[in-house]
Design a protein around this motif. Structure first.
Motif, PDB file in Angstrom:
ATOM      1  N   PHE A 298     109.434 -39.891  90.017  1.00  0.00           N
ATOM      2  CA  PHE A 298     110.562 -40.295  90.466  1.00  0.00           C
ATOM      3  C   PHE A 298     110.546 -41.822  90.834  1.00  0.00           C
ATOM      4  N   ASN A 299     111.640 -42.681  90.121  1.00  0.00           N
ATOM      5  CA  ASN A 299     111.529 -43.981  90.481  1.00  0.00           C
ATOM      6  C   ASN A 299     112.962 -44.305  91.121  1.00  0.00           C
ATOM      7  N   PRO A 300     113.139 -44.298  92.414  1.00  0.00           N
ATOM      8  CA  PRO A 300     114.582 -44.689  92.841  1.00  0.00           C
ATOM      9  C   PRO A 300     115.306 -45.753  92.507  1.00  0.00           C
ATOM     10  N   GLU A 301     114.579 -46.746  91.694  1.00  0.00           N
ATOM     11  CA  GLU A 301     115.219 -47.683  90.894  1.00  0.00           C
ATOM     12  C   GLU A 301     115.811 -47.408  89.567  1.00  0.00           C
ATOM     13  N   GLY A 302     115.351 -46.280  89.101  1.00  0.00           N
ATOM     14  CA  GLY A 302     115.694 -45.943  87.719  1.00  0.00           C
ATOM     15  C   GLY A 302     114.514 -46.183  87.062  1.00  0.00           C
ATOM     16  N   ILE A 303     114.137 -45.127  86.062  1.00  0.00           N
ATOM     17  CA  ILE A 303     112.760 -45.133  85.126  1.00  0.00           C
ATOM     18  C   ILE A 303     113.325 -45.850  83.901  1.00  0.00           C
ATOM     19  N   ASP A 304     112.040 -46.637  83.542  1.00  0.00           N
ATOM     20  CA  ASP A 304     112.114 -47.382  82.262  1.00  0.00           C
ATOM     21  C   ASP A 304     112.088 -46.285  81.250  1.00  0.00           C
ATOM     22  N   LEU A 305     112.956 -46.216  80.277  1.00  0.00           N
ATOM     23  CA  LEU A 305     113.029 -45.175  79.497  1.00  0.00           C
ATOM     24  C   LEU A 305     112.479 -45.801  78.079  1.00  0.00           C
ATOM     25  N   ASP A 306     111.794 -47.129  78.090  1.00  0.00           N
ATOM     26  CA  ASP A 306     110.821 -47.404  77.035  1.00  0.00           C
ATOM     27  C   ASP A 306     109.606 -46.906  77.192  1.00  0.00           C
ATOM     28  N   SER A 307     109.140 -46.389  78.429  1.00  0.00           N
ATOM     29  CA  SER A 307     107.749 -46.053  78.724  1.00  0.00           C
ATOM     30  C   SER A 307     107.745 -44.989  79.694  1.00  0.00           C
ATOM     31  N   TRP A 308     108.586 -43.969  79.702  1.00  0.00           N
ATOM     32  CA  TRP A 308     108.840 -42.943  80.661  1.00  0.00           C
ATOM     33  C   TRP A 308     107.546 -41.732  80.194  1.00  0.00           C
ATOM     34  N   LYS A 309     107.168 -41.803  78.887  1.00  0.00           N
ATOM     35  CA  LYS A 309     106.223 -40.645  78.622  1.00  0.00           C
ATOM     36  C   LYS A 309     104.809 -41.184  79.234  1.00  0.00           C
ATOM     37  N   ASP A 310     104.550 -42.458  79.185  1.00  0.00           N
ATOM     38  CA  ASP A 310     103.230 -42.891  79.547  1.00  0.00           C
ATOM     39  C   ASP A 310     103.372 -42.815  81.252  1.00  0.00           C
ATOM     40  N   THR A 311     104.527 -43.114  81.736  1.00  0.00           N
ATOM     41  CA  THR A 311     104.488 -43.137  83.212  1.00  0.00           C
ATOM     42  C   THR A 311     104.397 -41.596  83.828  1.00  0.00           C
ATOM     43  N   LEU A 312     105.196 -40.688  83.163  1.00  0.00           N
ATOM     44  CA  LEU A 312     104.742 -39.421  83.665  1.00  0.00           C
ATOM     45  C   LEU A 312     103.413 -39.084  83.343  1.00  0.00           C
ATOM     46  N   VAL A 313     102.827 -39.363  82.431  1.00  0.00           N
ATOM     47  CA  VAL A 313     101.387 -38.776  81.948  1.00  0.00           C
ATOM     48  C   VAL A 313     100.553 -39.606  82.905  1.00  0.00           C
ATOM     49  N   ASN A 314     100.564 -40.863  83.099  1.00  0.00           N
ATOM     50  CA  ASN A 314      99.815 -41.545  84.203  1.00  0.00           C
ATOM     51  C   ASN A 314      99.674 -41.727  85.609  1.00  0.00           C
ATOM     52  N   THR A 315     101.192 -41.566  86.058  1.00  0.00           N
ATOM     53  CA  THR A 315     101.597 -41.758  87.328  1.00  0.00           C
ATOM     54  C   THR A 315     102.096 -40.594  87.926  1.00  0.00           C
ATOM     55  N   GLY A 316     102.402 -39.642  87.195  1.00  0.00           N
ATOM     56  CA  GLY A 316     103.133 -38.466  87.518  1.00  0.00           C
ATOM     57  C   GLY A 316     102.426 -37.613  88.533  1.00  0.00           C
ATOM     58  N   GLU A 317     103.177 -37.006  89.692  1.00  0.00           N
ATOM     59  CA  GLU A 317     102.308 -36.001  90.434  1.00  0.00           C
ATOM     60  C   GLU A 317     102.750 -34.737  89.962  1.00  0.00           C
ATOM     61  N   VAL A 318     101.857 -33.709  90.681  1.00  0.00           N
ATOM     62  CA  VAL A 318     101.959 -32.481  90.132  1.00  0.00           C
ATOM     63  C   VAL A 318     103.511 -31.555  90.422  1.00  0.00           C
ATOM     64  N   LEU A 319     104.111 -31.233  89.323  1.00  0.00           N
ATOM     65  CA  LEU A 319     105.459 -30.300  89.550  1.00  0.00           C
ATOM     66  C   LEU A 319     105.199 -29.575  90.626  1.00  0.00           C
ATOM     67  N   ASP A 320     106.283 -29.715  91.424  1.00  0.00           N
ATOM     68  CA  ASP A 320     106.704 -28.804  92.530  1.00  0.00           C
ATOM     69  C   ASP A 320     108.095 -28.654  92.547  1.00  0.00           C
ATOM     70  N   MET A 321     108.827 -27.740  92.169  1.00  0.00           N
ATOM     71  CA  MET A 321     110.142 -27.726  92.281  1.00  0.00           C
ATOM     72  C   MET A 321     111.025 -27.813  93.841  1.00  0.00           C
ATOM     73  N   ASP A 322     110.129 -27.239  94.530  1.00  0.00           N
ATOM     74  CA  ASP A 322     110.393 -27.065  95.961  1.00  0.00           C
ATOM     75  C   ASP A 322     110.633 -28.762  96.381  1.00  0.00           C
ATOM     76  N   ALA A 323     109.415 -29.341  96.039  1.00  0.00           N
ATOM     77  CA  ALA A 323     109.277 -31.021  96.383  1.00  0.00           C
ATOM     78  C   ALA A 323     110.370 -31.771  95.627  1.00  0.00           C
ATOM     79  N   PHE A 324     110.570 -31.391  94.424  1.00  0.00           N
ATOM     80  CA  PHE A 324     111.611 -32.230  93.311  1.00  0.00           C
ATOM     81  C   PHE A 324     112.915 -31.947  94.150  1.00  0.00           C
ATOM     82  N   LEU A 325     113.570 -30.716  94.328  1.00  0.00           N
ATOM     83  CA  LEU A 325     114.627 -30.703  95.177  1.00  0.00           C
ATOM     84  C   LEU A 325     114.765 -31.652  96.454  1.00  0.00           C
ATOM     85  N   ASN A 326     113.736 -31.219  97.203  1.00  0.00           N
ATOM     86  CA  ASN A 326     113.783 -32.023  98.640  1.00  0.00           C
ATOM     87  C   ASN A 326     113.591 -33.599  98.190  1.00  0.00           C
TER      88      ASN A 326
END
Length: 816
Positions: A512-540
């Motif tokens: 998540f990035n509350p200001e908007g994800i940079d679409l130039d680098s979203w893949k690297d961002t997801l791999v390097n700084t992403g947290e473990v997927l939890d659909m409950d946490a995603f919804l919350n």
């Protein structure tokens, strides 16, 4: 003469004080100026906190006092570098010695009265004004310091004293008429009683001091210097696109300041209003910026609304009772109970039946207000004349302000409908007949969404912000993000749509990035700084952010993801999905999702469920909405199967073609969904339901072409392993069609309430015969298209076209 007031942030450091001196020097070139200053930023809070600590026998107040003294001494050392420095430091130390004595007294007697609070709080402004005036002198300026306590006389209402204007204005006029000094520095906030006791003018009192001076001296202009470039259309900390208001009326400024615009405190306006002295709000750190000009009128500027303001930490108290109806003075009794305790009422609304009265107060006053009400109305409560008090806390007030709203029809309707579309629940409304201020009470958690939504509608030329939360960023999702990035500028300029991707998730991680994800680098961002997927946490997290125009985008084929659509829709979050599972699930679930979408004004769009990017469902909806009735549907709805059988000719191997279809993104991740016919069953079921029919998936007959071994495979790999083993079976199917001069097409049909799917031999004169590549085709037979069907044909599979269909649904929501 001109009056300049500098707030705490403007005098917080030696560097900022130098800026204050430069501005004052520039203003004094052609006329005398009075410079009113606040305490060094944060000082008053520290002083009062120290007093509370002393009262509570907490000796750490001494640490606070010592740190504050050191800060003031260091400021002097940075500002004054000549021999005069020692003298100034001695005076500062003397002041802190007095302060220490008062705090010691508080410590010893365990009492911190309002009278003592004023005495303690006054030191901040007295110190800052002294230091600034002495710095000016050391720089050779014609400056002096005049203690405002010697000029402003008040009553003895400590912490919020009332000014005696007759005495005060005479003192001010006499002093300044006799003074020839170019720059007079005065402490804001502080005053004295007739007996010489220290009082203060309430928080924001430095502004008030400057306004009192401006009125008494009939100043040319009152300048309020702060750390922002004027009053904004909304709080810029909460509304990114908020902008300074160039020109505003006294009444508009008063309304905005009353409802939380902290740049200017509302009592400041009254003195200058009487003399119609203009106020200009300027930025100390950007002195060239225009700022905000405040006058009696705005010279014909006709914008209906000037700003949106808000107050947090509000509670609603509601008094109901049949005994209230028609009883004179009942409302007065209620208000007097609160007034006698000094509880301010920020909003009052009453039903015309007089059955209830609703009032807004500060949350901190709720307990006291309840106790006072129960005591004052004990008899009425016992007799059932009134019901027990109803209290709602955790609320906020938002106010739309503008002198010209009264001349524009529908402003209140526009305001409330805008909030309603974004699921912002309104708890109470107040609006005067002049319609200069439209006020609503909402839940505090909705403040940011409400402010941004209203600001978008009233101040941003209808540019609409869409906030996307994207789950599934593989073939289709990746293409969608690519298309959004490519079109962002065009959509902003041509469609007035600002599309932001706030969150992305794959099967393992989310980011998540509350200001908007940079679409130039979203893949690297997801791999390097992403947290473990939890659909409950995603919804919350989506609910916690509570953004306006939020859209949940499902690019998966995952059932567990589809089961969460209802949770999003209930929170007024739109859902866009290429996942077909939800709309082909149990009919009650399908209907419930459609119901929730209507109830919560949250679009549920799934155009890509059938035909990828083709406008099949949209066309069908338009037919039904226009009163036409679908009688029959014939279609080739699987781009993957059409690709496979179009290429399964000659010596080609069936398993090789299936593999190629997967590589090109035509099949689902699990190709069994396509080849078993389940995917096509879901699609014809969705079309049948969208035509108005009640069916379940089990009602669709499936004539599968797969052999028993393939159907029984336990995994994707096991299934793929069966294909070469069953080559004779598949070759026989191909050869049977070739003998007839026909082509193999996997056809879906719905006729007379019944649906079926299966492989058919299509003759050369049939519309399906020349369907090439991965194209889809749908024939709608309706009452209006009874002889010649309405035909929709085109690319029906592939990541790019599916993504474009999803993107189109997102744009539909944006243009709604």
């Amino acid at each position: 003469m001109k009056i300049l007031k500098f707030g705490g942030t403007s005098v917080a450091t030696a560097e900022s004080i130098q800026q204050v001196i430069a501005i004052s020097k520039n203003s004094a070139q052609n006329e005398k100026v009075a410079v009113v200053v606040s305490a060094l930023g944060g000082t008053t809070d520290i002083l009062l906190k120290a007093g509370i600590k002393a009262e509570n026998k907490d000796q750490s107040y001494l640490e606070d006092l010592n740190a504050l003294e050191l800060r003031h001494i260091n400021t002097v050392k940075e500002l004054i570098v000549d021999s005069h420095q020692e003298e100034v430091i001695d005076e500062v130390q003397s002041q802190f010695s007095q302060l220490a004595s008062i705090l010691e007294g508080i410590y010893l007697i365990n009492e911190f009265s309002n009278k003592t609070k004023d005495k303690i709080a006054s030191f901040g402004e007295l110190l800052s004004s002294y230091i600034i005036a002495e710095t000016m002198k050391s720089q050779g300026l014609d400056a002096t310091r005049k203690n405002a306590q010697e000029l402003i006389t008040t009553d003895a209402t400590f912490t919020n004293a009332k000014v005696n204007y007759n005495i005060t204005e005479k003192k001010i006029a006499d002093y300044f008429n006799a003074s020839s000094t170019a720059i007079t520095v005065l402490p804001g906030f502080v005053a004295n009683t007739l007996n010489g006791e220290t009082t203060t003018l309430g928080r924001g009192g430095s502004d008030f001091t400057a306004s009192i001076l401006a009125k008494a001296l009939e100043a040319e202009e009152l300048e309020i210097w702060t750390d922002v470039s004027g009053m904004y259309t909304a709080n810029p900390k909460l509304v990114k696109h908020a902008k300074p208001i160039e020109h505003i009326s006294y009444h508009e400024a008063m309304e905005l300041s009353h409802f939380g615009a902290k740049v200017l405190f509302s009592p400041t306006i009254q003195p200058v209003l009487e003399k119609q002295i203009p106020i200009r709000i300027k930025n100390t750190f950007e002195p060239e910026a225009k700022g905000t000009f405040i006058t009696q009128n705005t010279n014909g500027v006709a914008a209906p609304a000037k700003g949106i303001s808000h107050v947090e930490n509000v509670a609603l108290i509601t008094i109901e009772g049949s005994g209230m109806i028609g009883i004179p003075g009942f409302t007065k009794r209620i208000l007097e109970v609160l007034s006698s305790a000094g509880i301010n009422v920020s909003l009052v609304t009453q039903a015309s039946s007089e059955h209830f009265l609703c009032m807004g107060i500060d949350s901190k006053d709720v307990t006291e207000a309840k106790e006072l009400f129960e005591e004052a109305f004990a008899y009425d409560l016992a007799q059932g004349i009134v019901d027990p008090l109803i209290i709602e806390d955790g609320l906020a007030i938002i106010a739309l302000v503008g002198d010209n709203m009264k001349s524009h029809q529908g402003i209140s309707g526009k305001m409330f409908s805008t909030l309603g579309r974004n699921n912002v629940n309104i708890r109470a409304i107040a609006q005067g007949a002049s319609e200069k201020n439209i006020t609503a009470v909402i839940e505090q958690k909705d403040v940011k969404k409400a402010l941004n939504t209203l600001h978008n509608v009233f101040f941003e030329g209808d540019t609409k912000q869409l906030n996307l939360f994207v789950v599934g960023v593989g073939n289709v999702g990746g293409k969608l993000l690519e298309q959004i990035q490519q079109q962002q500028k065009f959509l902003a300029e041509e469609q007035h749509l600002e599309v932001r991707v706030i969150a992305v998730a794959n099967s393992k991680k989310m980011h998540f990035n509350p200001e908007g994800i940079d679409l130039d680098s979203w893949k690297d961002t997801l791999v390097n700084t992403g947290e473990v997927l939890d659909m409950d946490a995603f919804l919350n997290k989506v609910n916690e952010l509570n953004y306006r125009n939020s859209i949940f985008v499902d690019n998966t084929a995952n059932e567990s993801v589809s089961l969460r659509y209802a949770d999003y829709l209930k929170n007024s979050i739109a859902v866009v999905a290429c996942n077909k599972i939800a709309c082909s699930s149990d009919y009650n679930n399908y209907q419930n999702l459609k119901f929730l979408a209507k109830k919560y004004s949250a679009p549920f769009l799934f155009e890509t469920n059938v035909g990828a990017g083709l406008p099949i469902i949209d066309t069908l909806k338009n037919l039904v909405m226009s009163g036409d009735r679908v009688t029959k549907i014939q279609a080739v709805l699987s781009g993957s199967l059409n690709f496979i059988f179009n290429n399964f000719v000659g010596d080609a191997k069936f398993e090789d073609i299936v593999d190629e279809a997967g590589k090109q993104g035509y099949t689902e991740p699990d190709p069994r969904i396509d080849l078993s016919g389940v995917d096509v069953m879901r699609k014809i079921l969705i079309l049948a339901r969208e035509s108005g029919n009640v069916l379940e998936l089990k009602d669709i007959k499936n004539d599968s072409f797969l052999p028993a071994s393939s159907l029984a495979a336990d995994s994707v790999q096991d299934f793929l392993d069966t294909l070469p083993k069953e080559s004779a079976h598949f070759n026989a199917i191909r050869d049977a069609a070739a003998v007839k001069g026909a082509r193999l097409k996997y056809v879906a049909e719905f006729d007379n309430g019944k649906g079926k799917v299966g492989l058919q031999h299509i003759p050369s004169d049939h519309p399906f015969y020349n369907l090439d590549g991965s194209d889809n085709i749908v024939l709608f037979f309706t009452e209006r298209y009874s002889e010649q069907p309405l035909i929709i044909k085109g690319a029906g599979a592939g990541a790019a076209v599916t993504a474009s269909g999803l993107f189109a649904d997102i744009i539909r929501i944006g243009n709604k």
